[in-house]
Design an enzyme around this catalytic site. Sequence first.
Site, short mmCIF file in Angstrom:
data_model
loop_
_atom_site.label_atom_id
_atom_site.label_comp_id
_atom_site.label_asym_id
_atom_site.label_seq_id
_atom_site.Cartn_x
_atom_site.Cartn_y
_atom_site.Cartn_z
N CYS A 195 36.50 41.16 43.75
CA CYS A 195 36.42 41.98 44.97
C CYS A 195 36.81 43.43 44.74
O CYS A 195 36.27 44.33 45.38
CB CYS A 195 37.32 41.38 46.05
SG CYS A 195 36.83 39.73 46.54
N CYS A 221 43.87 42.26 35.04
CA CYS A 221 42.81 43.14 35.55
C CYS A 221 43.00 43.26 37.05
O CYS A 221 44.12 43.10 37.55
CB CYS A 221 41.42 42.60 35.19
SG CYS A 221 41.04 40.99 35.93
#
Length: 368
Positions: A191, A333
Site C-alpha cells: 500500500c 521496507c
Amino acid sequence: MLPERELKRTARQMNLPGFGPEQQERLHNARVLVIGAGGLGCPIMQTLAATGVGRITVWDDDHVDITNIHRQILFGASDVGRKKVEVAAERLRALQPGIEVTAVDGRLTPDNFIAALDGIDLLIDGSDTFATKFLAADAAEITGTPLVWGSVLRYRGDIALWWSGPGAPADGVGLRDLYPTQPDADSVPDCATAGVLGVTTSVVGSLMATEAVKFLTGVGNVQVGRLHMYDALSTTIRRFTVARDPVRPLATRLSTYTEACTSVPSTEGRMLYDALTAHHLPSLDVREPHEKAISDLPAPGLNLPLSEVERDPDAARRALSAFSPGDEVVVYCAGGVRSEKFVAEHAELASTLGISLTSLPGGVQRWV
C-alpha cells in the site's frame, strides 16, 4: 427555484443542449455523501461543488500531510496538520457560496453507516482500502442507495455506478457481482509503495463526478454495472458490462471488514521492532530514498534500495558484507513485501557470510 446568485453562477452551464434550469435545480437539491477527502475525494468534491451540487457530506478522520498535496488538490502546503474535512469544507464554500457542507471528522463503520445514508441521494466512494469499499458497497445495497465507485493505483483507475437493493432497477448490479468476496491481505499490493500519479487521481475523480452529475440530472447515458478502466499512459478507457449474478443473495447486514494493510502486529514483529529501536539488532532498509524521506524507523540502519539490487547483481553482496559474522540482520521496507522477497532471495548468500536475515512483518507503515 434556484437562488438568483446560483442561477447566475451556473448560467453558462445551462446553455448546454439538454441541460437547463430543471437539471441545474436537481443538482442544487441533491444530497451527496463522499467517503474520503483524499486523492479521489478532493477532485470529486471540487467538481461537484463547482457544478452545483447543493449539499455535500464528507467523512474523513485524517489530517493534511505534505505527502498528500501532489494529488489531493483541495489542499496546499499551508494546510499541513489541519483536519482534511475542515479544509475541504472551506474550499467548497469558496467555490459555491451557499452550499451546505457537512464535514464529519470520523470514520464510517458498520455501526454508523446505515444511519449516515438516511436521506442521501448518491453515495460516492473515494476511499483507498478494500475494507471501506466493501463496507460501502454493502451499506449501499442494504439501503438501496446508488453508489459511484472508483479506485486508483499507479497509472490506472476504475470507475463504475453500482445500484442494487431496495428501489434499484430489477437488473441492478452491485460491487459484489464483480468481486464476490473482499480480497485477502496477500493479494493486496504494497500500500505504501505501489504509488499513484497525481494527475491520474484527478482524471478518475473527475470521471466519477461526471457519472454522478449525469445520474443526478438524467443527462446522458449512465449504465448501472458499466465498468470503465482508465489507463493514463495510453490515454485509453476500456469498458466492460458487469451483469447481476442471479444466485448471489443481496446483502442484508454489515459484517466485519478487516483492513488489508493494517493487520494486527505479530509478537515476532513487536519483538523485532523493540530490538531495533533499542539498537540491539542491525538492520537493512530496502526502500527507495524518497520513501525514507516520508517516514523511517527511530533507529535506521544501512539503506540498500531494491532498484539498486536489480541494476547491480553485486550490490546485495557488498551491502551484506558490511555486517559482522554472527549478526542477526532485520530487513525492512514499507509494508513487508519487498523485505520478505529480499530475505528469500539472499538468505543463502547471507549464510555464507555468517549472518542471518529476518524480514520485519508489516514494515515501516505498521510500526511508525
